[in-house]
Design a protein around this motif. Sequence first.
Motif, PDB file in Angstrom:
ATOM      1  N   PHE A  69      14.004  86.564  74.652  1.00 29.15           N
ATOM      2  CA  PHE A  69      13.579  87.890  75.104  1.00 29.15           C
ATOM      3  C   PHE A  69      12.341  87.793  75.991  1.00 29.15           C
ATOM      4  CE2 PHE A  69      16.441  89.376  71.865  1.00 29.15           C
ATOM      5  CZ  PHE A  69      16.828  90.637  72.294  1.00 29.15           C
ATOM      6  N   GLU A  70      11.384  86.963  75.610  1.00 27.91           N
ATOM      7  CA  GLU A  70      10.171  86.821  76.412  1.00 27.91           C
ATOM      8  C   GLU A  70      10.469  86.188  77.764  1.00 27.91           C
ATOM      9  OE1 GLU A  70       7.554  84.756  73.738  1.00 27.91           O
ATOM     10  OE2 GLU A  70       7.071  86.605  72.640  1.00 27.91           O
ATOM     11  N   PHE A  71      11.412  85.254  77.808  1.00 27.06           N
ATOM     12  CA  PHE A  71      11.819  84.645  79.067  1.00 27.06           C
ATOM     13  C   PHE A  71      12.432  85.691  79.995  1.00 27.06           C
ATOM     14  CE2 PHE A  71      15.172  82.666  81.657  1.00 27.06           C
ATOM     15  CZ  PHE A  71      14.377  81.815  82.430  1.00 27.06           C
ATOM     16  N   ILE A  72      13.304  86.515  79.453  1.00 25.29           N
ATOM     17  CA  ILE A  72      13.927  87.568  80.259  1.00 25.29           C
ATOM     18  C   ILE A  72      12.875  88.532  80.773  1.00 25.29           C
ATOM     19  CG2 ILE A  72      15.453  89.593  80.123  1.00 25.29           C
ATOM     20  CD1 ILE A  72      17.332  87.844  78.425  1.00 25.29           C
ATOM     21  N   GLU A 116      18.500  95.535  85.652  1.00 22.35           N
ATOM     22  CA  GLU A 116      17.959  94.190  85.858  1.00 22.35           C
ATOM     23  C   GLU A 116      17.929  93.430  84.512  1.00 22.35           C
ATOM     24  OE1 GLU A 116      13.883  92.261  87.758  1.00 22.35           O
ATOM     25  OE2 GLU A 116      14.185  94.427  87.859  1.00 22.35           O
ATOM     26  N   THR A 117      17.518  94.092  83.462  1.00 22.38           N
ATOM     27  CA  THR A 117      17.458  93.453  82.143  1.00 22.38           C
ATOM     28  C   THR A 117      18.853  93.095  81.652  1.00 22.38           C
ATOM     29  OG1 THR A 117      15.486  94.783  81.656  1.00 22.38           O
ATOM     30  CG2 THR A 117      16.564  93.715  79.794  1.00 22.38           C
ATOM     31  N   LEU A 118      19.787  94.014  81.809  1.00 24.06           N
ATOM     32  CA  LEU A 118      21.170  93.742  81.387  1.00 24.06           C
ATOM     33  C   LEU A 118      21.780  92.606  82.200  1.00 24.06           C
ATOM     34  CD1 LEU A 118      22.431  97.382  80.797  1.00 24.06           C
ATOM     35  CD2 LEU A 118      22.042  95.611  79.060  1.00 24.06           C
ATOM     36  N   PHE A 119      21.410  92.518  83.470  1.00 22.36           N
ATOM     37  CA  PHE A 119      21.900  91.414  84.295  1.00 22.36           C
ATOM     38  C   PHE A 119      21.459  90.074  83.719  1.00 22.36           C
ATOM     39  CE2 PHE A 119      20.825  88.301  87.584  1.00 22.36           C
ATOM     40  CZ  PHE A 119      22.092  88.031  88.083  1.00 22.36           C
ATOM     41  N   TYR A 120      20.173  89.977  83.354  1.00 24.92           N
ATOM     42  CA  TYR A 120      19.673  88.710  82.811  1.00 24.92           C
ATOM     43  C   TYR A 120      20.304  88.395  81.461  1.00 24.92           C
ATOM     44  CZ  TYR A 120      16.318  88.246  86.572  1.00 24.92           C
ATOM     45  OH  TYR A 120      15.742  88.090  87.814  1.00 24.92           O
ATOM     46  N   PHE A 121      20.540  89.419  80.636  1.00 27.24           N
ATOM     47  CA  PHE A 121      21.217  89.172  79.368  1.00 27.24           C
ATOM     48  C   PHE A 121      22.652  88.710  79.597  1.00 27.24           C
ATOM     49  CE2 PHE A 121      17.882  91.605  77.128  1.00 27.24           C
ATOM     50  CZ  PHE A 121      17.661  90.731  76.074  1.00 27.24           C
ATOM     51  N   SER A 122      23.298  89.226  80.624  1.00 29.07           N
ATOM     52  CA  SER A 122      24.690  88.826  80.896  1.00 29.07           C
ATOM     53  C   SER A 122      24.775  87.393  81.406  1.00 29.07           C
ATOM     54  CB  SER A 122      25.332  89.780  81.893  1.00 29.07           C
ATOM     55  OG  SER A 122      24.784  89.611  83.179  1.00 29.07           O
ATOM     56  N   CYS A 123      23.675  86.872  81.938  1.00 32.71           N
ATOM     57  CA  CYS A 123      23.658  85.496  82.453  1.00 32.71           C
ATOM     58  C   CYS A 123      23.498  84.470  81.334  1.00 32.71           C
ATOM     59  CB  CYS A 123      22.521  85.327  83.463  1.00 32.71           C
ATOM     60  SG  CYS A 123      22.784  86.228  84.984  1.00 32.71           S
ATOM     61  N   LEU A 124      23.113  84.919  80.149  1.00 40.41           N
ATOM     62  CA  LEU A 124      22.896  83.971  79.040  1.00 40.41           C
ATOM     63  C   LEU A 124      24.193  83.460  78.491  1.00 40.41           C
ATOM     64  CD1 LEU A 124      20.019  85.685  77.098  1.00 40.41           C
ATOM     65  CD2 LEU A 124      19.867  83.817  78.700  1.00 40.41           C
TER      66      LEU A 124
END
Length: 124
Positions: A69-72, A116-124
């Motif tokens: 979470f902190e990385f995102i 933007e946050t959902l995009f980064y979560f989808s990349c995990l």
Amino acid sequence: MKALTFKEKQDVLEDLFKKYHRAVLQLKCLEERNFYPTIQFDTVKEKKMYYQDKGSQLKEELEKVIATFEFILDCLSMESKVIIEKEFIERVGKDWWIDYYSRSTYYRLKTRAMEETLFYFSCL
């Protein structure tokens, strides 16, 4: 695939950040429990080591969740990071944004921050 509505995006992020808050709380409880050791006279030494391994494994998993979470958050733009922190991490009052943005600007920036946050979560 149908795009998510504003409310659906907000609900997804609230669920994700509940996991973050739960991990922070569990880690804090785990560290406090380890800070005040208890003496168990009836525990066999092997069992005690087994439980310690489980505790350290749980601690590592919780730290990994928090670090993700902190990385995102670190990957987000500055405006998005502020909005996500205020809305989903700090959970300040509903109208915190009034001193900073107009209504339309706030909702435009919040939508962008959530996407933007959902995009980064989808990349995990």
